[in-house]
Write a protein that holds these residues in place. Structure first.
Motif, mmCIF file in Angstrom:
data_model
loop_
_atom_site.group_PDB
_atom_site.id
_atom_site.type_symbol
_atom_site.label_atom_id
_atom_site.label_comp_id
_atom_site.label_asym_id
_atom_site.label_seq_id
_atom_site.Cartn_x
_atom_site.Cartn_y
_atom_site.Cartn_z
ATOM 1 N N UNK A 5 32.476 28.393 41.889
ATOM 2 C CA UNK A 5 31.327 29.156 42.389
ATOM 3 C C UNK A 5 31.687 30.340 43.286
ATOM 4 N N UNK A 6 32.957 30.591 43.514
ATOM 5 C CA UNK A 6 33.364 31.674 44.420
ATOM 6 C C UNK A 6 34.298 32.641 43.688
ATOM 7 N N UNK A 7 33.784 33.272 42.651
ATOM 8 C CA UNK A 7 34.634 34.140 41.841
ATOM 9 C C UNK A 7 34.448 35.633 42.115
ATOM 10 N N UNK A 8 33.645 35.992 43.110
ATOM 11 C CA UNK A 8 33.450 37.407 43.428
ATOM 12 C C UNK A 8 33.775 37.674 44.891
ATOM 13 N N UNK A 9 34.635 38.659 45.100
ATOM 14 C CA UNK A 9 34.992 39.081 46.457
ATOM 15 C C UNK A 9 34.487 40.510 46.624
ATOM 16 N N UNK A 10 33.486 40.677 47.470
ATOM 17 C CA UNK A 10 32.864 41.987 47.664
ATOM 18 C C UNK A 10 33.655 42.797 48.681
ATOM 19 N N UNK A 11 33.771 44.085 48.373
ATOM 20 C CA UNK A 11 34.512 45.000 49.240
ATOM 21 C C UNK A 11 33.728 46.291 49.420
ATOM 22 N N UNK A 12 34.188 47.065 50.382
ATOM 23 C CA UNK A 12 33.631 48.401 50.546
ATOM 24 C C UNK A 12 33.847 49.157 49.240
ATOM 25 N N UNK A 13 32.826 49.833 48.789
ATOM 26 C CA UNK A 13 32.829 50.454 47.461
ATOM 27 C C UNK A 13 34.015 51.384 47.245
ATOM 28 N N UNK A 14 34.402 52.138 48.255
ATOM 29 C CA UNK A 14 35.492 53.098 48.085
ATOM 30 C C UNK A 14 36.856 52.431 47.978
ATOM 31 N N UNK A 15 36.953 51.158 48.360
ATOM 32 C CA UNK A 15 38.244 50.460 48.351
ATOM 33 C C UNK A 15 38.388 49.465 47.211
ATOM 34 N N UNK A 16 37.324 49.140 46.529
ATOM 35 C CA UNK A 16 37.368 48.083 45.509
ATOM 36 C C UNK A 16 38.313 48.439 44.358
ATOM 37 N N UNK A 17 38.260 49.666 43.879
ATOM 38 C CA UNK A 17 39.147 50.027 42.767
ATOM 39 C C UNK A 17 40.609 49.987 43.206
ATOM 40 N N UNK A 18 40.908 50.534 44.400
ATOM 41 C CA UNK A 18 42.277 50.503 44.906
ATOM 42 C C UNK A 18 42.762 49.072 45.084
ATOM 43 N N UNK A 19 41.866 48.187 45.502
ATOM 44 C CA UNK A 19 42.223 46.775 45.666
ATOM 45 C C UNK A 19 42.555 46.151 44.319
ATOM 46 N N UNK A 20 41.768 46.467 43.313
ATOM 47 C CA UNK A 20 42.018 45.915 41.987
ATOM 48 C C UNK A 20 43.363 46.400 41.449
ATOM 49 N N UNK A 21 43.694 47.684 41.637
ATOM 50 C CA UNK A 21 44.976 48.229 41.198
ATOM 51 C C UNK A 21 46.121 47.565 41.963
ATOM 52 N N UNK A 22 45.941 47.381 43.265
ATOM 53 C CA UNK A 22 46.978 46.741 44.081
ATOM 54 C C UNK A 22 47.239 45.310 43.618
#
Length: 187
Positions: A126-143
């Protein structure tokens, strides 16, 4: 007289609007404060939900369990009882259709399907989404994607607090650094 009734109704609605979010925050904080923390190995991707914002969708290594019980239906509740492996990561100890009287932490998950050939129950945590600040989410995914490719084993995981079947996804860790700090460091 009518004005007083409207004022009273307004006050009741205003209190309810404050009470419900406050109760949700209090419940999450109680789980973090009194729950047990588990590390779940992850494999994230970065979808976008126009109503909920940017988040990292987390796929976990812990998402199935071998069982000979074949009477599972999609979307059934499943009680997933946890242990930790030698490296400190969460692993499934037992699954059940009903709560068991075990001295183990558990999560209430949802059955995705049962593989009859391999006798494996697959479930969604039930905990499969980690919300982030919109400007950092893509960079987080790439990292995270890049860290999955390096040679360090088990270097990306989620910290999840669990208490009484409830779970709170608190952080995603890359190379022992919070994903928020990791993204800042990489930019």
């Amino acid at each position: 007289m009518k004005t007083i009734h409207i004022l009273i109704l307004f006050i009741v609605v205003a209190i309810a609007q404050l009470f419900i979010p406050a109760q949700m925050i209090f419940n999450r904080e109680a789980i973090i404060e009194k729950g047990t923390v588990y590390k779940f190995k992850t494999q994230p991707v970065d979808p976008n939900d126009p109503f909920r914002g940017k988040y990292i969708n987390l796929n976990y290594d812990v998402r199935s369990f071998a069982t000979s019980d074949t009477l599972w239906e999609r979307q059934d509740e499943v009680y997933v009882y946890l242990d930790t492996d030698s490296l400190g990561f969460a692993k499934v100890n037992k699954v059940s259709k009903l709560p068991l009287n075990l001295e183990k932490d558990f999560i209430v998950a949802e059955v995705s399907w049962y593989n009859k050939r391999e006798h494996t129950l697959n479930f969604n945590l039930p905990f499969n989404r980690y919300y982030m600040e919109e400007t950092k989410a893509y960079d987080a995914e790439v990292a995270v994607r890049n860290s999955q490719r390096d040679t360090i084993p088990n270097n990306t995981y989620a910290l999840v607090y669990i208490k009484d079947g409830k779970a709170v996804l608190n952080d995603v860790i890359i190379n022992e650094i919070s994903i928020k700090d990791y993204v800042e460091k990489e930019n």
